[in-house]
Write a protein that holds these residues in place. Structure first.
Motif, PDB file in Angstrom:
ATOM      1  N   LEU A 148       9.415   3.419  26.177  1.00 37.57           N
ATOM      2  CA  LEU A 148       9.120   4.853  26.262  1.00 37.57           C
ATOM      3  C   LEU A 148       9.427   5.378  27.663  1.00 37.57           C
ATOM      4  CD1 LEU A 148       7.971   7.430  25.004  1.00 37.57           C
ATOM      5  CD2 LEU A 148       5.680   6.633  25.634  1.00 37.57           C
ATOM      6  N   ALA A 149       9.049   4.624  28.682  1.00 36.98           N
ATOM      7  CA  ALA A 149       9.328   5.038  30.065  1.00 36.98           C
ATOM      8  C   ALA A 149      10.821   5.083  30.330  1.00 36.98           C
ATOM      9  CB  ALA A 149       8.646   4.071  31.033  1.00 36.98           C
ATOM     10  N   LEU A 150      11.578   4.143  29.763  1.00 36.61           N
ATOM     11  CA  LEU A 150      13.030   4.140  29.947  1.00 36.61           C
ATOM     12  C   LEU A 150      13.670   5.341  29.270  1.00 36.61           C
ATOM     13  CD1 LEU A 150      15.493   2.511  31.011  1.00 36.61           C
ATOM     14  CD2 LEU A 150      15.582   1.394  28.763  1.00 36.61           C
ATOM     15  N   SER A 151      13.180   5.677  28.071  1.00 38.90           N
ATOM     16  CA  SER A 151      13.739   6.835  27.352  1.00 38.90           C
ATOM     17  C   SER A 151      13.447   8.146  28.071  1.00 38.90           C
ATOM     18  CB  SER A 151      13.183   6.888  25.930  1.00 38.90           C
ATOM     19  OG  SER A 151      11.789   7.146  25.938  1.00 38.90           O
ATOM     20  N   GLU A 152      12.375   8.180  28.865  1.00 37.79           N
ATOM     21  CA  GLU A 152      12.013   9.390  29.621  1.00 37.79           C
ATOM     22  C   GLU A 152      12.589   9.369  31.046  1.00 37.79           C
ATOM     23  OE1 GLU A 152      10.315  11.983  28.519  1.00 37.79           O
ATOM     24  OE2 GLU A 152       9.885  11.182  26.525  1.00 37.79           O
ATOM     25  N   ASP A 153      13.453   8.377  31.323  1.00 41.89           N
ATOM     26  CA  ASP A 153      14.082   8.221  32.650  1.00 41.89           C
ATOM     27  C   ASP A 153      13.053   8.055  33.769  1.00 41.89           C
ATOM     28  OD1 ASP A 153      16.710   8.369  31.686  1.00 41.89           O
ATOM     29  OD2 ASP A 153      16.654  10.563  31.699  1.00 41.89           O
ATOM     30  N   LEU A 154      11.955   7.408  33.454  1.00 42.13           N
ATOM     31  CA  LEU A 154      10.922   7.178  34.458  1.00 42.13           C
ATOM     32  C   LEU A 154      11.131   5.859  35.190  1.00 42.13           C
ATOM     33  CD1 LEU A 154       7.808   8.310  32.380  1.00 42.13           C
ATOM     34  CD2 LEU A 154       8.990   9.608  34.155  1.00 42.13           C
ATOM     35  N   ILE A 155      11.862   4.914  34.574  1.00 39.96           N
ATOM     36  CA  ILE A 155      12.174   3.636  35.203  1.00 39.96           C
ATOM     37  C   ILE A 155      13.663   3.357  35.030  1.00 39.96           C
ATOM     38  CG2 ILE A 155       9.876   2.684  34.826  1.00 39.96           C
ATOM     39  CD1 ILE A 155      11.008   1.088  32.470  1.00 39.96           C
ATOM     40  N   SER A 156      14.172   2.453  35.841  1.00 44.65           N
ATOM     41  CA  SER A 156      15.585   2.083  35.780  1.00 44.65           C
ATOM     42  C   SER A 156      15.820   0.990  34.746  1.00 44.65           C
ATOM     43  CB  SER A 156      16.058   1.587  37.149  1.00 44.65           C
ATOM     44  OG  SER A 156      15.354   0.403  37.506  1.00 44.65           O
ATOM     45  N   ASP A 157      17.100   0.787  34.383  1.00 42.83           N
ATOM     46  CA  ASP A 157      17.446  -0.289  33.451  1.00 42.83           C
ATOM     47  C   ASP A 157      17.085  -1.652  34.032  1.00 42.83           C
ATOM     48  OD1 ASP A 157      18.471   1.482  31.583  1.00 42.83           O
ATOM     49  OD2 ASP A 157      20.493   1.424  32.423  1.00 42.83           O
ATOM     50  N   ASP A 158      17.234  -1.779  35.347  1.00 39.44           N
ATOM     51  CA  ASP A 158      16.920  -3.044  36.001  1.00 39.44           C
ATOM     52  C   ASP A 158      15.424  -3.366  35.894  1.00 39.44           C
ATOM     53  OD1 ASP A 158      17.851  -5.247  38.008  1.00 39.44           O
ATOM     54  OD2 ASP A 158      16.059  -4.367  38.935  1.00 39.44           O
ATOM     55  N   LEU A 159      14.579  -2.370  36.096  1.00 37.13           N
ATOM     56  CA  LEU A 159      13.137  -2.594  35.989  1.00 37.13           C
ATOM     57  C   LEU A 159      12.745  -2.917  34.553  1.00 37.13           C
ATOM     58  CD1 LEU A 159      10.318  -2.696  37.127  1.00 37.13           C
ATOM     59  CD2 LEU A 159      10.184  -0.207  36.979  1.00 37.13           C
ATOM     60  N   TYR A 160      13.376  -2.237  33.607  1.00 34.60           N
ATOM     61  CA  TYR A 160      13.092  -2.510  32.187  1.00 34.60           C
ATOM     62  C   TYR A 160      13.443  -3.959  31.845  1.00 34.60           C
ATOM     63  CZ  TYR A 160      13.479  -2.347  27.089  1.00 34.60           C
ATOM     64  OH  TYR A 160      13.344  -2.606  25.755  1.00 34.60           O
ATOM     65  N   ALA A 161      14.612  -4.411  32.298  1.00 36.35           N
ATOM     66  CA  ALA A 161      15.021  -5.794  32.035  1.00 36.35           C
ATOM     67  C   ALA A 161      14.087  -6.780  32.730  1.00 36.35           C
ATOM     68  CB  ALA A 161      16.459  -6.011  32.502  1.00 36.35           C
ATOM     69  N   THR A 162      13.593  -6.412  33.916  1.00 36.93           N
ATOM     70  CA  THR A 162      12.657  -7.280  34.637  1.00 36.93           C
ATOM     71  C   THR A 162      11.348  -7.425  33.857  1.00 36.93           C
ATOM     72  OG1 THR A 162      13.587  -6.610  36.768  1.00 36.93           O
ATOM     73  CG2 THR A 162      11.386  -7.601  36.793  1.00 36.93           C
ATOM     74  N   VAL A 163      10.861  -6.318  33.315  1.00 37.25           N
ATOM     75  CA  VAL A 163       9.637  -6.355  32.509  1.00 37.25           C
ATOM     76  C   VAL A 163       9.825  -7.252  31.288  1.00 37.25           C
ATOM     77  CG1 VAL A 163       8.074  -4.989  31.075  1.00 37.25           C
ATOM     78  CG2 VAL A 163       8.857  -4.084  33.265  1.00 37.25           C
ATOM     79  N   MET A 164      10.956  -7.101  30.590  1.00 38.66           N
ATOM     80  CA  MET A 164      11.194  -7.886  29.388  1.00 38.66           C
ATOM     81  C   MET A 164      11.303  -9.381  29.712  1.00 38.66           C
ATOM     82  SD  MET A 164      11.081  -5.551  27.159  1.00 38.66           S
ATOM     83  CE  MET A 164      11.624  -6.376  25.689  1.00 38.66           C
ATOM     84  N   ALA A 165      12.037  -9.700  30.796  1.00 38.74           N
ATOM     85  CA  ALA A 165      12.208 -11.108  31.169  1.00 38.74           C
ATOM     86  C   ALA A 165      10.870 -11.721  31.581  1.00 38.74           C
ATOM     87  CB  ALA A 165      13.221 -11.223  32.305  1.00 38.74           C
ATOM     88  N   THR A 166      10.100 -10.993  32.384  1.00 37.30           N
ATOM     89  CA  THR A 166       8.797 -11.502  32.829  1.00 37.30           C
ATOM     90  C   THR A 166       7.857 -11.696  31.645  1.00 37.30           C
ATOM     91  OG1 THR A 166       9.079 -10.305  34.915  1.00 37.30           O
ATOM     92  CG2 THR A 166       6.872 -11.100  34.395  1.00 37.30           C
ATOM     93  N   ALA A 167       7.873 -10.738  30.730  1.00 34.13           N
ATOM     94  CA  ALA A 167       7.012 -10.838  29.553  1.00 34.13           C
ATOM     95  C   ALA A 167       7.353 -12.066  28.733  1.00 34.13           C
ATOM     96  CB  ALA A 167       7.140  -9.578  28.705  1.00 34.13           C
ATOM     97  N   PHE A 168       8.633 -12.284  28.495  1.00 33.84           N
ATOM     98  CA  PHE A 168       9.030 -13.400  27.655  1.00 33.84           C
ATOM     99  C   PHE A 168       8.673 -14.741  28.302  1.00 33.84           C
ATOM    100  CE2 PHE A 168      12.060 -16.540  26.018  1.00 33.84           C
ATOM    101  CZ  PHE A 168      11.822 -16.396  24.666  1.00 33.84           C
ATOM    102  N   ILE A 169       8.915 -14.873  29.591  1.00 29.76           N
ATOM    103  CA  ILE A 169       8.619 -16.137  30.267  1.00 29.76           C
ATOM    104  C   ILE A 169       7.115 -16.398  30.293  1.00 29.76           C
ATOM    105  CG2 ILE A 169       8.716 -17.356  32.476  1.00 29.76           C
ATOM    106  CD1 ILE A 169      11.392 -15.963  32.986  1.00 29.76           C
ATOM    107  N   THR A 170       6.315 -15.374  30.576  1.00 23.76           N
ATOM    108  CA  THR A 170       4.858 -15.574  30.610  1.00 23.76           C
ATOM    109  C   THR A 170       4.317 -15.901  29.230  1.00 23.76           C
ATOM    110  OG1 THR A 170       4.556 -13.157  30.425  1.00 23.76           O
ATOM    111  CG2 THR A 170       4.474 -14.124  32.630  1.00 23.76           C
ATOM    112  N   ILE A 171       4.918 -15.345  28.185  1.00 23.80           N
ATOM    113  CA  ILE A 171       4.500 -15.689  26.815  1.00 23.80           C
ATOM    114  C   ILE A 171       4.820 -17.156  26.512  1.00 23.80           C
ATOM    115  CG2 ILE A 171       5.077 -15.313  24.379  1.00 23.80           C
ATOM    116  CD1 ILE A 171       5.241 -12.312  25.027  1.00 23.80           C
ATOM    117  N   LEU A 172       6.018 -17.604  26.944  1.00 23.73           N
ATOM    118  CA  LEU A 172       6.383 -19.001  26.742  1.00 23.73           C
ATOM    119  C   LEU A 172       5.445 -19.949  27.484  1.00 23.73           C
ATOM    120  CD1 LEU A 172      10.292 -19.146  26.929  1.00 23.73           C
ATOM    121  CD2 LEU A 172       8.861 -19.644  24.954  1.00 23.73           C
ATOM    122  N   LEU A 173       4.965 -19.532  28.651  1.00 24.78           N
ATOM    123  CA  LEU A 173       4.110 -20.390  29.464  1.00 24.78           C
ATOM    124  C   LEU A 173       2.671 -20.469  28.940  1.00 24.78           C
ATOM    125  CD1 LEU A 173       5.218 -19.350  33.080  1.00 24.78           C
ATOM    126  CD2 LEU A 173       5.767 -21.474  31.880  1.00 24.78           C
TER     127      LEU A 173
END
Length: 558
Positions: free
Chosen positions: A336-361
């Protein structure tokens, strides 16, 4: 869908052979067949739609597992602790943003994203470990629900961040008003109308209609919540929570479990598809730092908060190791924040990568915490003793039947024969419990003050509610040979030393039941025949001792 389920099956079997949590296999399967690796599934939206069904069913089941009373016992630490955890984690996220020179807005939003843990992942792990009824399990679920509720104002605020202060407050107030209206409607309609609806379906004595009614209640509540701007999963959870107080909760949970398990697998696979291994490979240092700070920071925050509420080391450590991941609602907020141009694509990808790794751990962290505690800390500290605060809470969270029944009789079916037996047991002061799918039989037992479970005794989940591990004897009085065989087998898996008296017809059925573990097998046709023989011999003047000898010989032959 066939491809997704097939790959998930293979990954689950492999992880099961390696004695690792199967949820890891589902996540890895999603990575492999997802658009960023093999690309076997290009349109993730199709899988996500089915995965949403899994989330709804999981949350509905969670509601059935809990009850308002059990949640009320951990309400203080869940609400206050949950709010404190969100605030502290948001500050942590702001600090990470400052470290990487993000804007103030992006840093604050990142703090919101990492403050959310995964209700679905944690619930699945707690169920697999058998910890859902533990003190730390209840507290974790309570904090997760507070996090889920906080998504409502956050989602209302995100599109309005560029507006003036008054417009922002208006949007926030409207979102909170809709949330309050939904909660009131659910409590009123659920408390008054839901039991009556289910009762009308149950009296039709149709398993098909019962399951259909339960599924309609689950998705109906989720649909209503979604159209009011709330989480569809939250609506399903509230519906399950209300139904948990009814007589039909055990059977509802048993019937819906196969659907839940299949569709929840789709959710975990879809979650894996969102991970982009290429982004992680291109930014290893950055992702490693973010993951390390999030894991250590959230773990420390949860431990310190629970310590402040006076909980013991076991609860602190187990809750901290289970809540450090970034959850599925973070994906929604980040998108939602990405669609509203509130965050960058890089930050969005960082959130997704961090989320996935922490879920795996998370599964590894919970296993490691369990190992360290029981091997090291638990020996020094000593386990919860009788009279301690946590032991008392844990005991209170068990069902009332589990607290009171011991050395009791469990009757599968409450027909005429069972009622005759019940009358004798009552006269002798022996306790017993009834399992039946007939609502009238359950109501009759309840009127007599007899503990009764509405459900199919063939289902191991229903049998588990009857405290078979502490029962003296199990009586199976059904005329259905297949049902009787299933009950005997499932009961023996729960308690191999349990005495079982079962009803049978014919030699083959009798032999099969004895082979499955039945202690005694009663054949109505044989008993009728022996009674006729007894009365006949009595008319010829034979003594009771002579008649008993003849009957014993006949019994040996059969």
């Amino acid at each position: 869908m066939a491809l997704v389920l097939g790959v998930a099956l293979g990954a689950g079997l492999l992880l099961s052979l390696l004695r690792l949590p199967m949820i890891l296999g589902y996540l890895v399967a999603g990575i492999v067949i997802g658009p960023y690796v093999l690309g076997l599934v290009e349109h993730i939206e199709d899988v996500e739609m089915l995965a949403t069904i899994g989330v709804v069913l999981l949350m509905f089941t969670l509601g059935l597992e809990l009850s308002p009373n059990t949640l009320r016992r951990v309400g203080k630490v869940a609400i206050l602790g949950g709010i404190a955890q969100i605030a502290a984690t948001t500050i942590l996220g702001f600090g990470i943003g400052f470290l990487f020179d993000w804007s103030v807005k992006e840093a604050v939003l990142f703090g919101f994203f990492i403050s959310m843990s995964s209700t679905v992942i944690v619930m699945k792990l707690l169920m697999d470990r058998g910890d859902l009824g533990s003190v730390h399990g209840r507290i974790m679920i309570g904090i997760l629900l507070v996090q889920d509720l906080s998504v409502v104002p956050i989602m209302a605020v995100l599109p309005s961040l560029e507006k003036s202060g008054m417009a922002l407050l208006t949007d926030l107030g409207w979102a909170l008003l809709k949330a309050d209206a939904f909660l009131v409607a659910v409590l009123v309609l659920g408390g008054w109308g839901l039991p009556r609806l289910v009762r009308r379906v149950v009296v039709r004595r149709s398993r098909e209609l019962f399951l259909l009614a339960i599924v309609c209640v689950c998705f109906g509540a989720g649909f209503a919540a979604y159209h009011l701007g709330l989480s569809i999963a939250l609506g399903a959870f509230l519906a399950g929570l209300l139904l948990s107080e009814s007589d039909y909760a055990h059977q509802a949970r048993a019937d819906i479990r196969p659907l839940r398990d299949v569709f929840s697998v789709l959710f975990f696979v879809a979650l894996g598809m969102l991970a982009d291994p290429a982004f992680i490979a291109d930014n290893p240092g950055k992702i490693a730092i973010v993951v390390a700070v999030v894991v250590i920071g959230k773990f420390a925050i949860v431990v310190l908060i629970l310590r402040a509420f006076g909980h013991k080391t076991k609860t602190d450590l187990f809750a901290g190791s289970g809540l450090f991941q970034i959850g599925e609602f973070s994906f929604v907020l980040a998108a939602l924040a990405l669609s509203e141009d509130l965050i960058s694509d890089d930050l969005y990808a960082t959130v997704m990568a961090t989320a996935f790794i922490t879920i795996l751990l998370t599964p590894f962290a919970m296993t490691l915490t369990s190992h360290l505690y029981y091997r090291k800390i638990g020996k020094k500290e000593g386990f919860a003793k009788d009279g301690s605060r946590e032991a008392a809470v844990e005991n209170d969270l068990r069902p009332s039947s589990a607290r009171t029944l011991s050395n009791h009789v469990v009757m599968c079916g409450y027909g005429k024969i069972a009622r005759y037996l019940g009358r004798v047991l009552e006269q002798r002061g022996f306790s017993y419990l009834v399992i039946d799918l007939d609502p009238d039989a359950i109501e009759l037992a309840r009127k007599k003050g007899v503990p009764a479970i509405f459900g199919d005794a063939c289902n191991p989940e229903i049998l588990a509610e009857a405290c078979l591990e502490r029962a003296r004897i199990l009586i199976v009085g059904f005329a259905d040979p297949i049902a009787t065989k299933l009950i005997v087998r499932n009961a023996k898996r729960i308690n191999r030393r349990l005495d079982i008296v079962a009803r049978a017809y014919g030699d083959e059925e009798t032999k099969a039941l004895r082979a499955d573990g039945a202690s005694e097998v009663v054949r109505p046709d044989l008993e009728v025949g022996l009674e006729i023989v007894r009365h006949t011999l009595h008319r010829f003047g034979m003594t009771p001792q002579e008649i008993q000898y003849v009957l014993s010989k006949l019994r040996e032959e059969f």
